[in-house]
Design an enzyme around this catalytic site. Structure first.
Site, PDB file in Angstrom:
ATOM      1  N   ASP A 102       1.084  -1.139 -71.927  1.00  0.00           N
ATOM      2  CA  ASP A 102       1.694  -0.599 -70.772  1.00  0.00           C
ATOM      3  C   ASP A 102       3.053  -0.946 -70.741  1.00  0.00           C
ATOM      4  OD1 ASP A 102       1.309   0.126 -67.543  1.00  0.00           O
ATOM      5  OD2 ASP A 102       2.934  -1.460 -67.739  1.00  0.00           O
ATOM      6  N   ASN A 110      12.504   4.067 -63.731  1.00  0.00           N
ATOM      7  CA  ASN A 110      12.510   5.252 -63.136  1.00  0.00           C
ATOM      8  C   ASN A 110      13.288   5.040 -62.163  1.00  0.00           C
ATOM      9  OD1 ASN A 110      11.068   7.035 -64.519  1.00  0.00           O
ATOM     10  ND2 ASN A 110       9.292   7.014 -63.275  1.00  0.00           N
ATOM     11  N   GLU A 145       2.405   5.245 -67.371  1.00  0.00           N
ATOM     12  CA  GLU A 145       3.060   4.383 -68.705  1.00  0.00           C
ATOM     13  C   GLU A 145       2.111   3.722 -69.360  1.00  0.00           C
ATOM     14  OE1 GLU A 145       3.896   1.898 -64.984  1.00  0.00           O
ATOM     15  OE2 GLU A 145       3.538   3.878 -65.452  1.00  0.00           O
TER      16      GLU A 145
END
Length: 247
Positions: A102, A110, A145
């Protein structure tokens, strides 16, 4: 022998994914010496467009459109095919591992840079991860992700950890756009590893998808621990974005 030939590309965006070709135009069984017309070309273009849509949909069933990596269900199917095709002797000689990875602080990335930049990051990351595994291994984009890996024929958890560390280091060493604004000043990933025991089951009791998903869940829990989410004394953990708190 070919007397006339017409071919049009099958396109997916700007990429050629195939060619549709017809040879020797005939009407009522008679070869037409003038060959194919512009109207024939338009007809064939229409057919190629329909074929491109069908092929793209088929690929989307198997692959994640952003990263080009496998989706979870096809990934599990391919793992089962690999594992259940092994002889009992080969199962006894080596273990296998599932690894969950991850991106650290991806939400921060983001939020700061926007979703479009985040998507570019995931696309590039998928390429880096794919180059970091061996030919016999598999990888999928598990969601968001998160990425799930299948490592074939490892000797145990130690070797699985060494292979996983190589993946982790490749990500850490690669430069990603705007990574300098991440909490560590670098883009990193955290990983969790779970290993199939050597000699599990036998040919009569093949590994099932439900068992495989349970193993993926174990790797997910291990990854959560790597991110510091399952510590016994959370009140002493410090800020949520403490750089030492993941990986």
């Amino acid at each position: 022998p070919p007397r006339s030939l017409l071919g049009v590309p099958i396109m997916h965006g700007t990429k050629v994914i195939g060619v549709l070709e017809v040879v020797n135009k005939s009407v009522a069984g008679k070869l037409q010496p003038e060959g194919f017309t512009r109207g024939d070309q338009q007809t064939l273009r229409g057919l190629s467009d329909h074929m491109a849509i069908a092929m793209a949909k088929l690929n989307l069933i198997q692959y994640d459109p952003l990263t080009g990596l496998l989706r979870p269900e096809p990934f599990f199917d391919k793992v089962l095919q690999k594992v259940n095709a092994l002889s009992k002797r080969r199962r006894e000689e080596g273990a296998m591992a599932l690894v969950m990875g991850d991106v650290d602080w991806f939400k921060a990335y983001n939020d700061r840079n926007g979703q479009e930049v985040g998507n570019r990051l995931l696309r590039e990351l998928g390429h880096v991860l794919k180059l970091s595994i061996r030919e016999e291994d598999l990888i999928c984009r598990y969601g968001g992700e998160e990425f799930l890996f299948f490592l074939m024929g490892v000797k145990g958890v130690e070797e699985a950890a060494v292979l996983t560390e190589r993946i982790r280091k490749n990500v850490e060493d690669h430069y990603f756009e705007l990574q300098e604004f991440q909490p560590r000043g670098n883009l990193t990933m955290s990983f969790g590893v779970t290993v199939f025991p050597k000699g599990y089951g036998d040919q009569a009791s093949a590994l099932t998808k439900a068992e495989l998903k349970r193993l993926a869940g174990e790797a997910d829990l291990a990854m959560a621990e790597a991110k510091g989410k399952h510590r016994p004394d959370p009140k002493h953990r410090g800020p949520a974005d403490a750089p030492h708190d993941k990986n």
